[in-house]
Structure formats: C-alpha cells, structure tokens
Design a protein around this motif. Structure first.
Motif, PDB file in Angstrom:
ATOM      1  N   ILE A  86     -10.380   4.407  -8.533  1.00  0.00           N
ATOM      2  CA  ILE A  86      -9.758   5.931  -8.010  1.00  0.00           C
ATOM      3  C   ILE A  86      -9.734   5.985  -6.089  1.00  0.00           C
ATOM      4  O   ILE A  86      -8.498   6.214  -5.518  1.00  0.00           O
ATOM      5  N   GLY A  87     -11.025   5.229  -6.160  1.00  0.00           N
ATOM      6  CA  GLY A  87     -10.692   5.549  -4.554  1.00  0.00           C
ATOM      7  C   GLY A  87     -10.512   4.629  -3.854  1.00  0.00           C
ATOM      8  O   GLY A  87      -9.627   4.943  -2.127  1.00  0.00           O
ATOM      9  N   LEU A  88     -10.055   3.406  -4.357  1.00  0.00           N
ATOM     10  CA  LEU A  88      -9.234   2.052  -3.070  1.00  0.00           C
ATOM     11  C   LEU A  88      -7.762   2.645  -3.973  1.00  0.00           C
ATOM     12  O   LEU A  88      -6.892   3.043  -2.521  1.00  0.00           O
ATOM     13  N   VAL A 193       7.259 -10.112   7.623  1.00  0.00           N
ATOM     14  CA  VAL A 193       8.731 -11.191   7.910  1.00  0.00           C
ATOM     15  C   VAL A 193       9.492 -11.625   7.572  1.00  0.00           C
ATOM     16  O   VAL A 193       9.890 -12.042   6.739  1.00  0.00           O
ATOM     17  N   ASP A 194       7.667 -12.673   6.390  1.00  0.00           N
ATOM     18  CA  ASP A 194       7.839 -13.406   5.531  1.00  0.00           C
ATOM     19  C   ASP A 194       8.610 -12.927   3.831  1.00  0.00           C
ATOM     20  O   ASP A 194       8.849 -13.907   3.435  1.00  0.00           O
ATOM     21  N   GLY A 195       9.009 -11.404   4.432  1.00  0.00           N
ATOM     22  CA  GLY A 195       9.573 -11.736   3.338  1.00  0.00           C
ATOM     23  C   GLY A 195       8.230 -10.556   1.366  1.00  0.00           C
ATOM     24  O   GLY A 195       8.548 -11.003   0.867  1.00  0.00           O
ATOM     25  N   ALA A 196       7.080 -10.728   2.653  1.00  0.00           N
ATOM     26  CA  ALA A 196       6.771  -9.956   0.886  1.00  0.00           C
ATOM     27  C   ALA A 196       6.401  -8.581   0.700  1.00  0.00           C
ATOM     28  O   ALA A 196       6.750  -8.230   1.312  1.00  0.00           O
ATOM     29  N   SER A 197       6.301  -7.936  -0.370  1.00  0.00           N
ATOM     30  CA  SER A 197       6.850  -7.331  -0.827  1.00  0.00           C
ATOM     31  C   SER A 197       5.368  -6.380  -0.845  1.00  0.00           C
ATOM     32  O   SER A 197       4.277  -7.111  -0.473  1.00  0.00           O
ATOM     33  N   LEU A 198       5.066  -4.864  -0.355  1.00  0.00           N
ATOM     34  CA  LEU A 198       3.671  -3.661  -0.301  1.00  0.00           C
ATOM     35  C   LEU A 198       2.627  -4.160  -1.173  1.00  0.00           C
ATOM     36  O   LEU A 198       2.009  -4.293  -0.886  1.00  0.00           O
ATOM     37  N   PRO A 199       3.209  -3.872  -2.249  1.00  0.00           N
ATOM     38  CA  PRO A 199       2.511  -4.688  -3.791  1.00  0.00           C
ATOM     39  C   PRO A 199       1.518  -5.758  -3.622  1.00  0.00           C
ATOM     40  O   PRO A 199       0.258  -5.819  -3.390  1.00  0.00           O
ATOM     41  N   THR A 200       2.168  -7.015  -2.698  1.00  0.00           N
ATOM     42  CA  THR A 200       1.737  -8.252  -2.560  1.00  0.00           C
ATOM     43  C   THR A 200       0.676  -8.367  -1.661  1.00  0.00           C
ATOM     44  O   THR A 200      -0.130  -9.083  -1.666  1.00  0.00           O
ATOM     45  N   TYR A 202      -0.957  -5.897  -0.360  1.00  0.00           N
ATOM     46  CA  TYR A 202      -1.863  -5.377  -0.238  1.00  0.00           C
ATOM     47  C   TYR A 202      -2.728  -6.417  -1.018  1.00  0.00           C
ATOM     48  O   TYR A 202      -3.971  -6.548  -1.568  1.00  0.00           O
ATOM     49  N   TRP A 203      -2.226  -6.988  -2.502  1.00  0.00           N
ATOM     50  CA  TRP A 203      -3.117  -7.712  -3.234  1.00  0.00           C
ATOM     51  C   TRP A 203      -3.364  -8.586  -3.592  1.00  0.00           C
ATOM     52  O   TRP A 203      -4.210  -9.428  -2.842  1.00  0.00           O
ATOM     53  N   ARG A 204      -2.656  -9.748  -2.456  1.00  0.00           N
ATOM     54  CA  ARG A 204      -3.197 -10.420  -1.567  1.00  0.00           C
ATOM     55  C   ARG A 204      -3.551 -10.692  -0.634  1.00  0.00           C
ATOM     56  O   ARG A 204      -4.465 -11.832  -0.148  1.00  0.00           O
ATOM     57  N   ILE A 205      -3.390 -10.128   0.597  1.00  0.00           N
ATOM     58  CA  ILE A 205      -4.066  -9.885   2.046  1.00  0.00           C
ATOM     59  C   ILE A 205      -5.079  -8.935   1.965  1.00  0.00           C
ATOM     60  O   ILE A 205      -6.190  -9.499   2.427  1.00  0.00           O
ATOM     61  N   VAL A 206      -4.438  -8.549   1.677  1.00  0.00           N
ATOM     62  CA  VAL A 206      -5.663  -6.930   2.340  1.00  0.00           C
ATOM     63  C   VAL A 206      -6.637  -6.263   1.238  1.00  0.00           C
ATOM     64  O   VAL A 206      -7.836  -6.464   1.880  1.00  0.00           O
ATOM     65  N   ILE A 207      -7.003  -6.259   0.428  1.00  0.00           N
ATOM     66  CA  ILE A 207      -8.043  -6.218  -0.582  1.00  0.00           C
ATOM     67  C   ILE A 207      -8.990  -7.319  -0.628  1.00  0.00           C
ATOM     68  O   ILE A 207     -10.122  -6.829  -0.206  1.00  0.00           O
ATOM     69  N   PRO A 208      -8.227  -9.022  -0.247  1.00  0.00           N
ATOM     70  CA  PRO A 208      -9.397  -9.475  -0.364  1.00  0.00           C
ATOM     71  C   PRO A 208     -10.446  -9.675   0.853  1.00  0.00           C
ATOM     72  O   PRO A 208     -11.311 -10.534   1.753  1.00  0.00           O
ATOM     73  N   ALA A 209      -9.436  -9.448   2.451  1.00  0.00           N
ATOM     74  CA  ALA A 209      -9.811  -8.963   3.895  1.00  0.00           C
ATOM     75  C   ALA A 209     -10.335  -8.267   3.457  1.00  0.00           C
ATOM     76  O   ALA A 209     -11.704  -7.510   4.899  1.00  0.00           O
ATOM     77  N   MET A 210     -11.233  -6.577   2.560  1.00  0.00           N
ATOM     78  CA  MET A 210     -12.106  -5.933   2.376  1.00  0.00           C
ATOM     79  C   MET A 210     -13.308  -6.280   1.632  1.00  0.00           C
ATOM     80  O   MET A 210     -13.822  -5.025   1.219  1.00  0.00           O
ATOM     81  N   ARG A 211     -13.420  -7.844   1.481  1.00  0.00           N
ATOM     82  CA  ARG A 211     -14.597  -8.340   0.642  1.00  0.00           C
ATOM     83  C   ARG A 211     -15.934  -7.434   0.814  1.00  0.00           C
ATOM     84  O   ARG A 211     -16.709  -6.631   0.278  1.00  0.00           O
ATOM     85  N   PRO A 212     -15.932  -7.114   2.048  1.00  0.00           N
ATOM     86  CA  PRO A 212     -17.821  -6.511   2.717  1.00  0.00           C
ATOM     87  C   PRO A 212     -17.673  -5.220   2.042  1.00  0.00           C
ATOM     88  O   PRO A 212     -18.293  -4.040   2.287  1.00  0.00           O
ATOM     89  N   VAL A 213     -16.461  -4.179   2.940  1.00  0.00           N
ATOM     90  CA  VAL A 213     -16.688  -2.536   2.272  1.00  0.00           C
ATOM     91  C   VAL A 213     -16.649  -3.148   0.675  1.00  0.00           C
ATOM     92  O   VAL A 213     -17.015  -1.790   0.420  1.00  0.00           O
ATOM     93  N   PHE A 214     -15.803  -3.498  -0.488  1.00  0.00           N
ATOM     94  CA  PHE A 214     -16.413  -3.881  -1.314  1.00  0.00           C
ATOM     95  C   PHE A 214     -17.889  -4.087  -1.487  1.00  0.00           C
ATOM     96  O   PHE A 214     -18.121  -2.834  -2.915  1.00  0.00           O
ATOM     97  N   PHE A 215     -18.805  -4.850  -1.262  1.00  0.00           N
ATOM     98  CA  PHE A 215     -19.998  -4.844  -1.457  1.00  0.00           C
ATOM     99  C   PHE A 215     -21.042  -3.783  -1.049  1.00  0.00           C
ATOM    100  O   PHE A 215     -21.856  -3.857  -1.587  1.00  0.00           O
ATOM    101  N   SER A 216     -20.692  -3.256   0.074  1.00  0.00           N
ATOM    102  CA  SER A 216     -21.021  -1.755   0.104  1.00  0.00           C
ATOM    103  C   SER A 216     -20.402  -1.423  -1.138  1.00  0.00           C
ATOM    104  O   SER A 216     -21.652  -0.837  -1.064  1.00  0.00           O
ATOM    105  N   VAL A 217     -19.536  -0.219  -1.214  1.00  0.00           N
ATOM    106  CA  VAL A 217     -19.416   0.546  -2.002  1.00  0.00           C
ATOM    107  C   VAL A 217     -19.875  -0.488  -3.048  1.00  0.00           C
ATOM    108  O   VAL A 217     -20.674   0.947  -3.993  1.00  0.00           O
ATOM    109  N   LEU A 218     -19.861  -1.244  -3.892  1.00  0.00           N
ATOM    110  CA  LEU A 218     -20.456  -1.637  -5.121  1.00  0.00           C
ATOM    111  C   LEU A 218     -22.233  -1.224  -5.567  1.00  0.00           C
ATOM    112  O   LEU A 218     -22.824  -0.908  -5.828  1.00  0.00           O
ATOM    113  N   LEU A 219     -22.459  -1.672  -3.555  1.00  0.00           N
ATOM    114  CA  LEU A 219     -24.525  -1.890  -3.581  1.00  0.00           C
ATOM    115  C   LEU A 219     -24.300  -0.139  -3.489  1.00  0.00           C
ATOM    116  O   LEU A 219     -25.703   0.222  -4.324  1.00  0.00           O
TER     117      LEU A 219
END
Length: 294
Positions: A86-88, A193-200, A202-219
C-alpha cells in the motif's frame, strides 16, 4: 596546547558521554539483567540464584507461548507485506505530480502521528459489532451484514493487522516517496525515449534502484511488529481468550500480573533473539550488496 584546543577536543566526548553511559546502563545493563533473571526461578520478586534453562523448558512447553508466536507470524507477515504494498502504491501515485499532493501526503501520513493506543481504541469502536460498522449497516437497513471479527477468536488477529496497516502505510509511503524523488529523472526520460511504458520503468528501473529504502522499511516494520504491545492491548487486549495474544502480551502478563518473572524474562529474551535473527541477516545482505555495487 591551549585551553581552547583542549576544550574543542573533549567537548564531543563530554556531550556524548552521558548518553552513552545511560544507554549502557538502562539498555544493555537491563538486557543483561533480564537474561540472568531468565536463568533463575524468579517469581513475584527477583531471585538471583542460578537455575539453568528451567524457564526456557517451561516456556517452550507453554501452549500460550506457541499461540503468541503463531499470532506474531500472522500479524508480522500481513502487516509488513500490506504496509509495503500500500505504501509503495501510494508513493507511486503521488510521484506523478498530481494536484493537491501536499494535502494528500499529509492525510496519508497523519495516522503515524497518533499513538498505537489511540489507533487501537478508535478501531475498537469502529469494529465493535454493537457500536461500529456492523451497527451502522444495520441502521441503514442492511440487516444481513455481519462483521464480528473483533469478537471472533478466529479473526481477531486480523483486526490488529487492519489497524496496524492503517497507521503505518502512510509512513511507508513517505519513505518510498523520498526514495522515488531521489532517483535521477534522466534515467526515466532515457527509458521513455527507448519506448518503455511507465509500469515497465517502475518495475525494471525505479523499484530495483530503491533497494536501500526497501531495506530500511523492512527493518522498521519488522521491529514494530515484533515489539507490538500497545496496539494489541488497546484493540483486543489479546482476546477473545488468547486468540490475538502476541509475545509482548505474553511477557507482560506472566511478568507483572501472574507473578512469574523468570518465565516472562525468558520470553523477553526470545523476543530479543527474534529481533536479532531478523536484523542480522538483513544487515549482512544489505552490506554485501552495497560492496558488490562498488
């Protein structure tokens, strides 16, 4: 060396010293004391005579302890999972630069400003079959509607999940939103520009880049879940019966209301061991992944 240089050198130690000493005494000192009491036959008052692992044998043979652990597992998994999802989701919505973003962010974040006692009391009123949602639906003419989870021993623990997620998901949203705003916009623009959709994106680029945030949230969420006490006390008081009891409730009841201080201390040490068992692997994985990215 001048007096001023001596003062500048020692002022940090003078400022931090009292806090360090207080932490050593009132945190680690009492952890050691609790650990020792768990190895004694302490009842209503402390008894410092060593008795081995007697209290731990009694703890693991206590059915209420296993019920508390089961409830903690249900609450912890659902509370952490739902709060993250829900938070994400809310953070991604607010990241779209929608109107009234500031007001919406404040609304979602406001529940975290409340104490768990207030949250538990409010949800207890709302979920009470004779006062809350069920009564409102009956007053509106929907007499077949039932929502008696608060007094249903099979469902009571899920009311704790609902209240906990309601309070914490806004805080999780704020953490994720800060992480989203810290990602370079140029990366997202290049993907578009490469034609990636917004869901793609977030799923392939943005969310993996937020790994430290996920770690903090889980902690943070794991820590809240394991030491949950006030929310359960205010909402269900561990009932009906022991159906929504958690280890913190077990520890309090046996230590201070049943006069079994040694058994309560053993349960407290097992809670500490659970926290360590969760935190150490997470910190190890995060440290290893950070080194691998260098």
């Amino acid at each position: 060396m001048s007096l001023r240089k001596h003062f500048d050198r020692w002022i940090p130690q003078m400022v931090l010293g009292p806090t360090l000493i207080a932490s050593l005494i009132f945190v680690y000192g009492f952890i050691i004391l609790t650990g020792w009491l768990s190895l004694t036959e302490s009842r209503l008052m402390p008894n410092y005579e060593f008795a081995g692992l007697l209290q731990y044998y009694e703890l693991f043979g206590n059915e209420r302890w296993w019920t508390s652990l089961k409830n903690l597992g249900i609450f912890g998994l659902l509370f952490i999972g739902c709060s993250i999802v829900i938070g994400l989701f809310l953070a991604i919505l607010l990241d779209q630069k929608i109107r009234a973003e500031g007001a919406l962010r404040a609304i979602y974040l406001y529940p975290m400003a409340l104490s768990f006692i207030v949250t538990g009391t409010a949800w207890k009123w709302m979920l009470n079959p004779s006062l809350g949602l069920e009564k409102v639906m009956h007053d509106w003419g929907w007499t077949s509607f039932t929502f008696d989870w608060l007094v249903n021993s099979d469902m009571a623990i899920y009311t704790v999940v609902i209240a906990g997620v309601w309070q914490s998901s806004g805080f999780v949203m704020a953490l994720f939103l800060a992480g989203l705003r810290g990602i370079d916009d140029e990366i997202i623009k290049a993907a578009q520009v490469d034609g990636a959709s917004l869901p793609t994106i977030y799923w392939r680029i943005v969310i993996p880049a937020m790994r430290p945030v996920f770690f903090s949230v889980l902690l943070i969420l794991a820590h809240i879940a394991i030491k949950s006490f006030d929310l359960v006390i205010a909402l269900t008081a561990g009932g009906p019966g022991n159906s929504s009891s958690v280890p913190a409730i077990f520890m309090y009841q046996f230590s201070f209301t049943r006069g079994q201080l040694g058994l309560g201390s053993a349960s407290a040490m097992m809670m500490l061991a659970t926290i360590v068992a969760v935190l150490v692997p997470l910190m190890y994985l995060e440290t290893r992944s950070a080194k691998a990215m260098r």
